[in-house]
Design an enzyme around this catalytic site. Structure first.
Site, mmCIF file in Angstrom:
data_model
loop_
_atom_site.group_PDB
_atom_site.id
_atom_site.type_symbol
_atom_site.label_atom_id
_atom_site.label_comp_id
_atom_site.label_asym_id
_atom_site.label_seq_id
_atom_site.Cartn_x
_atom_site.Cartn_y
_atom_site.Cartn_z
ATOM 1 N N SER A 129 0.742 -1.265 0.068
ATOM 2 C CA SER A 129 -0.031 0.023 0.041
ATOM 3 C C SER A 129 1.000 1.261 0.008
ATOM 4 C CB SER A 129 -0.868 0.015 1.272
ATOM 5 O OG SER A 129 -0.375 0.444 2.448
ATOM 6 N N LYS A 167 1.355 4.212 7.122
ATOM 7 C CA LYS A 167 0.398 5.014 6.140
ATOM 8 C C LYS A 167 0.834 6.354 6.202
ATOM 9 C CE LYS A 167 -2.559 1.858 4.496
ATOM 10 N NZ LYS A 167 -1.790 0.758 5.295
#
Length: 208
Positions: A129, A167
Site C-alpha cells: 500500500s 500509512k
C-alpha cells in the site's frame, strides 16, 4: 600563523568531542574559549565555521546546542566511530492493519551519521500500500518514536484495537485519515489514532 590556527582548530574539535563523550552534549562557545586558551568568542566562532567548511563538524538546527562531530571529524581525531544499533521490533503491514510486534529480538546497525538512535526502531513492511512512496514489501523502515505527526508524514500508527499500520497521516475536521500510497487501495478513517512514530529512513537488502 596558519599552522597555529590549524592547531587551535584541532584543539577546538578535540574539546567538543571530549565534552560530548563526557556529558552527551557539546560545550558553549565561552567554555571552548576557556578550555583552549582563547579570549575572543568571535575567534572560536571562526574556528567552528572553518571546521564546518572542512566537513569536521556539522550543525543540527533541531537541537539547542547544535554542533555534532562528523565521521570525518572523528577520523582526523583518531577516534573510531561507535557502531550504533537500533531494535528491530518485527513486522508491520502496509496493507490492512495487523498487530505490531514490540519485542526486540534483533538489532540493526546504523551509520554514525544517524543521530538520536535511542529514539529509533526498525520494522519490516509487509504489503504494497505504500509503493508510490517508494516503500515496498519486505523493506525495513527506520522509525523515530514520537506521538504526534504533521499532515503528510509517513507514520506507524495504531488504532483503538492495537493494530498497527504504515500509512501517510492526515488530520481532518472530525476524523483521522491514514492514506495509502497505492491507487488501488482505500484510505482508513478513524475517530482515534495513536502515533507510534514517524518513518525517517529505509533499508532494502534486495533490488528489483
Amino acid at each position: 600563523m596558519a599552522k597555529l590556527a590549524k592547531n587551535k582548530q584541532m584543539a577546538v574539535l578535540n574539546y567538543i568531542h571530549k565534552q560530548v563523550e563526557d556529558h552527551g552534549y557539546p560545550p558553549t562557545v565561552r567554555e571552548i574559549c576557556s578550555a583552549v586558551g582563547l579570549s575572543s568568542t568571535s575567534t572560536v566562532h571562526g574556528h567552528i565555521s572553518r571546521l564546518i567548511e572542512q566537513g569536521f563538524l556539522q550543525k543540527d538546527p533541531s537541537k539547542p546546542r547544535a554542533l555534532e562531530i562528523t565521521p570525518k571529524g572523528l577520523d582526523i581525531l583518531g577516534v573510531k566511530p561507535i557502531q550504533k544499533e537500533i531494535p528491530m521490533l518485527g513486522v508491520v503491514t502496509a496493507g490492512q492493519p495487523i498487530l505490531a510486534v514490540e519485542n526486540a529480538t534483533e538489532f540493526f546497525p546504523i551509520p554514525p551519521s544517524i543521530q538520536d538512535n535511542n529514539d529509533l526502531f526498525m520494522l519490516t513492511i509487509r504489503g504494497t500500500s505504500m509503493i508510490k512512496a517508494g516503500i515496498f514489501n519486505g523493506d525495513q523502515v527506520i522509525v523515530r518514536k514520537q506521538s504526534t505527526a504533521k499532515n503528510g508524514d509517513i507514520v506507524i500508527a495504531m488504532n483503538d484495537d492495537n493494530e498497527a499500520t504504515c500509512k501517510r497521516f492526515y488530520k481532518e475536521k472530525t476524523r483521522f485519515r491514514l492514506q495509502p500510497e497505492n491507487d488501488t487501495m482505500e484510505p482508513i478513517f478513524l475517530d482515534n489514532v495513536k502515533i507510534l512514530g514517524k518513518v525517517v529512513g529505509l533499508f532494502r537488502d534486495h533490488i528489483f
